[in-house]
Design an enzyme around this catalytic site. Structure first.
Site, mmCIF file in Angstrom:
data_model
loop_
_atom_site.group_PDB
_atom_site.id
_atom_site.type_symbol
_atom_site.label_atom_id
_atom_site.label_comp_id
_atom_site.label_asym_id
_atom_site.label_seq_id
_atom_site.Cartn_x
_atom_site.Cartn_y
_atom_site.Cartn_z
ATOM 1 C CG HIS A 54 -2.680 -1.072 -7.492
ATOM 2 N ND1 HIS A 54 -3.155 -0.624 -6.087
ATOM 3 C CD2 HIS A 54 -2.884 -2.672 -6.611
ATOM 4 C CE1 HIS A 54 -3.788 -1.025 -4.756
ATOM 5 N NE2 HIS A 54 -3.374 -1.892 -5.194
ATOM 6 C CD GLU B 245 -2.515 2.905 -7.001
ATOM 7 O OE1 GLU B 245 -3.236 2.603 -6.882
ATOM 8 O OE2 GLU B 245 -1.839 2.525 -6.639
ATOM 9 N NE ARG C 230 -3.111 -2.550 2.658
ATOM 10 C CZ ARG C 230 -3.022 -3.564 2.721
ATOM 11 N NH1 ARG C 230 -1.592 -4.204 2.907
ATOM 12 N NH2 ARG C 230 -3.994 -4.997 2.607
#
Length: 364
Positions: A322, A303, A275
């Site tokens: 991701h 993101e 994270r």
């Protein structure tokens, strides 16, 4: 039956959908006992033909049917009540299951999440009403651990620097110039967090001969894992590569800050498939710009990562969007875990991956 649908098109035929009816001024959706709030584009990734048949079987055992929703936001449709729903299968983007939403699901007994972290949407109201919660994070552990291993090997062997140089058109002699490279065998690798994914990563690292340090306040079986338990600062000082597998908790916010980055030896690397919450991105960017350390990152504060983000231009950084957990096998494994939990619940058995209120205080 949904099990008769092709794996690439798991949505039940419209004629099989429960018919809305009006009751007390609200739209009432009748006999659906299992609500699957997974966006249409992701359904086939989690549920193949066999999984669809198992979903139907669970719903039939509960005396109802499966209803597919295009994501969790569909639950919040104004005035819609689902009085028969006993199971809710969730995905990313699920809105909080607060009192107002749960009032529309008066018979809900189980929430089964196809992902790992339930903190964004699980509320105390769920537990207060006796609703059980489970999740499929175990299914994501292996692919994320493999990506973390891939990143570790790439940084040890200076792959990002070589790739950036050649892709940018550098001459051969310039492209050959890189800091010393190292083998994983015998290297000291620091793992922050002995989570499911952390343990999967530790197993891979130790199998390939790395010396593994672990910092985790809850770790009690370091000897059994074949690792050395250390304090976090010591881990940063001693590790050639630091790999992050810690949860997003108030106390882990910017766990990796400028001070800890400065503890890392010259030529060390940071791997983050967990994270962005864990890392002070501005401090990391400043350290990376010196060229003293390298990084491999799958998660970011913003993101999608903006096209002009400075991380994109650094030669000592490896970036992925991701998607560390997004393997074909991993997604189907997540679906199977959810279905196994639904089977257990339908048989009145304990859940294998239950989430409790206490769990929310130390996992994410």
């Amino acid at each position: 039956m949904t099990g008769a649908q092709p794996a690439s098109s798991p949505v039940p035929h419209p004629d099989r959908q429960p018919r809305p009816r009006t009751h007390g001024g609200s739209a009432e959706l009748g006999a659906a006992t299992v609500l699957v709030a997974v966006p249409e584009g992701l359904r086939a990734e989690f549920f193949d033909r066999d999984a669809l048949a198992r979903l139907d079987a669970v719903a039939d055992r509960l005396g109802g049917t499966v209803e597919w929703l295009d994501g969790g936001t569909a639950l919040a449709s104004p005035g819609v009540v689902r009085p028969a729903a006993r199971v809710l299968v969730t995905c990313w983007g699920q809105p909080p299951l607060d009192a107002a939403l749960l009032d529309r699901l008066p018979t809900l007994q189980l929430v089964a999440h196809t992902g790992a972290s339930v903190r964004p949407f699980v509320t105390g109201e769920l537990f207060a009403r006796g609703v059980r919660v489970t999740q499929a994070g175990q299914g994501m552990a292996r692919p994320v651990a493999e990506v973390a291993l891939t990143f570790t090997l790439a940084l040890l062997h200076q792959v990002p620097r070589f790739d950036h140089a050649l892709a940018a058109g550098a001459d051969w002699a310039t492209a050959e110039s890189a800091p010393p490279r190292h083998e994983l065998l015998g290297s000291t690798i620091g793992v922050v967090g002995a989570s499911r994914t952390g343990r999967a990563n530790i197993a891979l690292l130790t199998a390939l001969g790395a010396r593994v340090l672990v910092a985790d306040p809850y770790l009690t079986d370091a000897d059994a894992l074949g690792v050395e338990a250390v304090e976090l600062d010591e881990l940063f000082r001693r590790s050639r590569i630091v790999v992050l597998h810690a949860p997003s908790l108030p106390e882990t916010r910017h766990l990796v800050d400028a001070r800890r980055l400065a503890l890392m030896p010259d030529g060390a690397g940071l791997v983050n498939t967990a994270r962005s919450w864990l890392v002070d991105e501005a401090a990391l960017l400043a350290e990376l710009r010196t060229g003293r350390i390298d990084a491999a990152l799958d998660v970011f504060d913003a993101e999608p990562l903006p096209a002009d983000h400075p991380l994109r231009a650094l030669p000592n950084v490896l970036l992925t969007p991701h998607h560390a957990a997004g393997t074909v096998e991993g997604r189907l494994r997540q679906g199977r875990i959810v279905l196994a939990e639904l089977d257990r619940a339908a048989r009145g058995e304990p859940l294998e991956h239950a989430v409790t209120p206490d769990d929310l205080e130390r996992v994410a």
